[in-house]
Design an enzyme around this catalytic site. Structure first.
Site, PDB file in Angstrom:
ATOM      1  N   ILE A 137       0.844  -1.201   0.000  1.00 25.91           N
ATOM      2  CA  ILE A 137       0.000   0.000   0.000  1.00 25.91           C
ATOM      3  C   ILE A 137       0.879   1.251   0.000  1.00 25.91           C
ATOM      4  O   ILE A 137       0.574   2.238  -0.674  1.00 25.91           O
ATOM      5  CB  ILE A 137      -0.962  -0.035   1.216  1.00 25.91           C
ATOM      6  CG1 ILE A 137      -1.966  -1.188   1.046  1.00 25.91           C
ATOM      7  CG2 ILE A 137      -1.685   1.294   1.384  1.00 25.91           C
ATOM      8  CD1 ILE A 137      -2.878  -1.426   2.253  1.00 25.91           C
TER       9      ILE A 137
ATOM     10  N   GLY B 253      -8.319 -13.644  16.751  1.00 22.92           N
ATOM     11  CA  GLY B 253      -6.882 -13.896  16.572  1.00 22.92           C
ATOM     12  C   GLY B 253      -6.046 -12.633  16.464  1.00 22.92           C
ATOM     13  O   GLY B 253      -4.849 -12.707  16.187  1.00 22.92           O
TER      14      GLY B 253
ATOM     15  N   TYR C 262      -3.466  -6.529  17.204  1.00 17.88           N
ATOM     16  CA  TYR C 262      -3.635  -5.669  16.013  1.00 17.88           C
ATOM     17  C   TYR C 262      -4.907  -4.821  16.132  1.00 17.88           C
ATOM     18  O   TYR C 262      -4.891  -3.613  15.840  1.00 17.88           O
ATOM     19  CB  TYR C 262      -3.690  -6.577  14.785  1.00 17.88           C
ATOM     20  CG  TYR C 262      -3.716  -5.892  13.435  1.00 17.88           C
ATOM     21  CD1 TYR C 262      -2.555  -5.376  12.866  1.00 17.88           C
ATOM     22  CD2 TYR C 262      -4.893  -5.813  12.697  1.00 17.88           C
ATOM     23  CE1 TYR C 262      -2.574  -4.788  11.604  1.00 17.88           C
ATOM     24  CE2 TYR C 262      -4.926  -5.233  11.438  1.00 17.88           C
ATOM     25  CZ  TYR C 262      -3.761  -4.718  10.889  1.00 17.88           C
ATOM     26  OH  TYR C 262      -3.801  -4.138   9.634  1.00 17.88           O
TER      27      TYR C 262
ATOM     28  N   TYR D 284      -9.965  -5.597   3.245  1.00 20.00           N
ATOM     29  CA  TYR D 284      -8.960  -6.476   2.625  1.00 20.00           C
ATOM     30  C   TYR D 284      -8.533  -5.927   1.270  1.00 20.00           C
ATOM     31  O   TYR D 284      -9.348  -5.728   0.378  1.00 20.00           O
ATOM     32  CB  TYR D 284      -9.508  -7.897   2.489  1.00 20.00           C
ATOM     33  CG  TYR D 284      -9.529  -8.605   3.832  1.00 20.00           C
ATOM     34  CD1 TYR D 284      -8.422  -9.331   4.258  1.00 20.00           C
ATOM     35  CD2 TYR D 284     -10.624  -8.505   4.678  1.00 20.00           C
ATOM     36  CE1 TYR D 284      -8.415  -9.943   5.502  1.00 20.00           C
ATOM     37  CE2 TYR D 284     -10.629  -9.120   5.930  1.00 20.00           C
ATOM     38  CZ  TYR D 284      -9.523  -9.841   6.332  1.00 20.00           C
ATOM     39  OH  TYR D 284      -9.510 -10.440   7.562  1.00 20.00           O
ATOM     40  N   ILE D 285      -7.226  -5.700   1.152  1.00 19.93           N
ATOM     41  CA  ILE D 285      -6.657  -5.101  -0.056  1.00 19.93           C
ATOM     42  C   ILE D 285      -5.763  -6.153  -0.729  1.00 19.93           C
ATOM     43  O   ILE D 285      -5.062  -6.902  -0.041  1.00 19.93           O
ATOM     44  CB  ILE D 285      -5.820  -3.848   0.318  1.00 19.93           C
ATOM     45  CG1 ILE D 285      -6.644  -2.872   1.197  1.00 19.93           C
ATOM     46  CG2 ILE D 285      -5.293  -3.148  -0.927  1.00 19.93           C
ATOM     47  CD1 ILE D 285      -7.950  -2.380   0.599  1.00 19.93           C
TER      48      ILE D 285
HETATM   49  P1  NAP Z   1       3.288  -4.402   3.738  1.00 20.07           P
HETATM   50  O1  NAP Z   1       3.379  -4.574   2.256  1.00 20.07           O
HETATM   51  O2  NAP Z   1       3.835  -5.465   4.633  1.00 20.07           O
HETATM   52  O3  NAP Z   1       3.936  -3.004   4.096  1.00 20.07           O
HETATM   53  C1  NAP Z   1       4.271  -2.630   5.396  1.00 20.07           C
HETATM   54  C2  NAP Z   1       5.586  -1.894   5.341  1.00 20.07           C
HETATM   55  O4  NAP Z   1       5.953  -1.484   6.672  1.00 20.07           O
HETATM   56  C3  NAP Z   1       6.732  -2.770   4.807  1.00 20.07           C
HETATM   57  O5  NAP Z   1       7.512  -2.033   3.889  1.00 20.07           O
HETATM   58  C4  NAP Z   1       7.513  -3.092   6.067  1.00 20.07           C
HETATM   59  O6  NAP Z   1       8.885  -3.339   5.846  1.00 20.07           O
HETATM   60  C5  NAP Z   1       7.318  -1.806   6.853  1.00 20.07           C
HETATM   61  N1  NAP Z   1       7.656  -1.959   8.253  1.00 20.07           N
HETATM   62  C6  NAP Z   1       7.455  -3.052   9.047  1.00 20.07           C
HETATM   63  N2  NAP Z   1       7.948  -2.821  10.276  1.00 20.07           N
HETATM   64  C7  NAP Z   1       8.484  -1.553  10.247  1.00 20.07           C
HETATM   65  C8  NAP Z   1       9.169  -0.754  11.182  1.00 20.07           C
HETATM   66  N3  NAP Z   1       9.399  -1.164  12.441  1.00 20.07           N
HETATM   67  N4  NAP Z   1       9.599   0.476  10.802  1.00 20.07           N
HETATM   68  C9  NAP Z   1       9.379   0.914   9.552  1.00 20.07           C
HETATM   69  N5  NAP Z   1       8.736   0.200   8.618  1.00 20.07           N
HETATM   70  C10 NAP Z   1       8.303  -1.018   8.962  1.00 20.07           C
HETATM   71  O7  NAP Z   1       1.772  -4.204   4.184  1.00 20.07           O
HETATM   72  P2  NAP Z   1       0.573  -3.398   3.483  1.00 20.07           P
HETATM   73  O8  NAP Z   1      -0.455  -4.376   3.152  1.00 20.07           O
HETATM   74  O9  NAP Z   1       1.081  -2.472   2.444  1.00 20.07           O
HETATM   75  O10 NAP Z   1       0.031  -2.572   4.742  1.00 20.07           O
HETATM   76  C11 NAP Z   1       0.237  -1.192   4.922  1.00 20.07           C
HETATM   77  C12 NAP Z   1      -0.644  -0.716   6.080  1.00 20.07           C
HETATM   78  O11 NAP Z   1      -2.011  -0.967   5.766  1.00 20.07           O
HETATM   79  C13 NAP Z   1      -0.374  -1.445   7.399  1.00 20.07           C
HETATM   80  O12 NAP Z   1      -0.450  -0.533   8.464  1.00 20.07           O
HETATM   81  C14 NAP Z   1      -1.506  -2.453   7.483  1.00 20.07           C
HETATM   82  O13 NAP Z   1      -1.795  -2.786   8.818  1.00 20.07           O
HETATM   83  C15 NAP Z   1      -2.620  -1.655   6.836  1.00 20.07           C
HETATM   84  N6  NAP Z   1      -3.702  -2.495   6.288  1.00 20.07           N
HETATM   85  C16 NAP Z   1      -3.448  -3.394   5.281  1.00 20.07           C
HETATM   86  C17 NAP Z   1      -4.512  -4.143   4.770  1.00 20.07           C
HETATM   87  C18 NAP Z   1      -4.317  -5.120   3.639  1.00 20.07           C
HETATM   88  O14 NAP Z   1      -5.287  -5.796   3.281  1.00 20.07           O
HETATM   89  N7  NAP Z   1      -3.132  -5.237   3.058  1.00 20.07           N
HETATM   90  C19 NAP Z   1      -5.785  -3.995   5.311  1.00 20.07           C
HETATM   91  C20 NAP Z   1      -5.991  -3.094   6.331  1.00 20.07           C
HETATM   92  C21 NAP Z   1      -4.939  -2.334   6.804  1.00 20.07           C
HETATM   93  P3  NAP Z   1       9.397  -4.873   5.679  1.00 20.07           P
HETATM   94  O15 NAP Z   1       8.589  -5.452   4.557  1.00 20.07           O
HETATM   95  O16 NAP Z   1      10.844  -4.717   5.378  1.00 20.07           O
HETATM   96  O17 NAP Z   1       9.115  -5.537   6.989  1.00 20.07           O
END
Ligand code: NAP
Length: 242
Positions: A15, A145, A149, A181-182
């Site tokens: 994202i 679960g 979070y 969910y994305i």
């Molecule tokens: P993602 O691809 O895993 O991206 C998360 C990013 O945060 C990754 O680049 C990760 O780096 C980085 N990160 C992890 N720990 C960190 C830290 N301590 N300091 C700095 N960066 C850190 O996940 P995403 O799906 O894009 O999610 C982005 C946001 O949307 C999150 O907050 C997630 O909870 C929220 N969200 C996602 C969904 C979904 O369906 N995907 C739904 C609802 C909410 P590494 O990969 O190197 O660990």
């Protein structure tokens, strides 16, 4: 709108990358702040450059208060902060360890303090700012679960509402986005059968797209969205209505 400086935490993720691209397309100077080291960050910047984007990269572990301050000092004045970095460490509460509780609180909630603290004074002085916190549908409805979070993501919105009140008269808006969910790698890695069950529970009938989240971020970051503050915008295909 004049060019602003934006920082997106977790900016190299699924994202996060989409958010960086849309903010850049809106004319902003965008920095991805992520936990990957500078060499990996440089690879990401080079790959995006080949796609026509000119991003900055700064290493920031969002759980590290001093590290975040140092990262922001490298970037300089920040107008738009997107607190997007996040992790999951799922387990039913009976089996949830303190380590996994702390990891999720640190990355999803302490991060909001750690990154907002070093940018807020400058926003107040300049009389303009946008803070956008990426929460989750599971912070709104709770999820089996995911006590850790769900609590952290709900906490983000408590922060949003309080800071929005403190800064509203100073040209700063603070908002939460709660995606459902994305279709990122994380969700696409779920077994197809389970993913189909998830999709069956989404009235729109599909997963969301990172670009849809990014478009909402870009709108909330714009001057046009100056009257929106303290809100929590659900973007979940109708999966949870409240
Ligand atoms: P993602 O691809 O895993 O991206 C998360 C990013 O945060 C990754 O680049 C990760 O780096 C980085 N990160 C992890 N720990 C960190 C830290 N301590 N300091 C700095 N960066 C850190 O996940 P995403 O799906 O894009 O999610 C982005 C946001 O949307 C999150 O907050 C997630 O909870 C929220 N969200 C996602 C969904 C979904 O369906 N995907 C739904 C609802 C909410 P590494 O990969 O190197 O660990």
């Amino acid at each position: 709108m004049s060019q602003k400086v934006a920082v997106v935490t977790g900016g190299t993720g699924g994202i996060g990358t989409a958010i960086c691209k849309k903010l850049a397309a809106a004319g902003h100077k965008v920095w991805a702040a992520d936990i990957a080291d500078d060499a990996k960050g440089a690879e990401w910047v080079a790959a995006r450059k080949a796609e026509g984007f000119d991003f900055g990269y700064v290493r920031a572990d969002v759980t590290d208060t001093e590290g975040c301050a140092a990262a922001i000092a490298k970037v300089g004045p920040v107008d738009i902060l997107v607190n997007n970095a996040g992790i999951t460490r799922d387990a039913v509460f009976k089996k949830l360890s303190k380590v996994d509780w702390d990891a999720v609180m640190g990355t999803n909630l302490d991060s909001v303090f750690n990154m907002t603290k070093p940018v807020i004074d400058g926003m107040l002085e300049r009389g303009w700012g946008r803070i956008i916190n990426i929460s989750s549908i599971n912070g709104q409805k709770g999820q089996f679960g995911q006590t850790n979070y769900s609590a952290a993501k709900a906490g983000m919105h408590g922060f949003t509402k309080a800071l929005a009140q403190e800064t509203a008269k100073k040209g700063i808006t603070v908002n939460t986005i709660s995606p459902g969910y994305i279709g990122t790698d994380m969700v696409m890695a779920i077994k197809e059968e389970i993913r189909e069950q998830i999709i069956a529970g989404i009235p729109v009938g599909r997963l969301g797209k990172p670009d849809e989240i990014a478009a909402l971020v870009t709108y909330l970051a714009s001057d046009d969205a100056g009257f929106i503050t303290g809100s929590n915008v659900a973007i979940n295909g109708g999966q949870h209505m409240f």
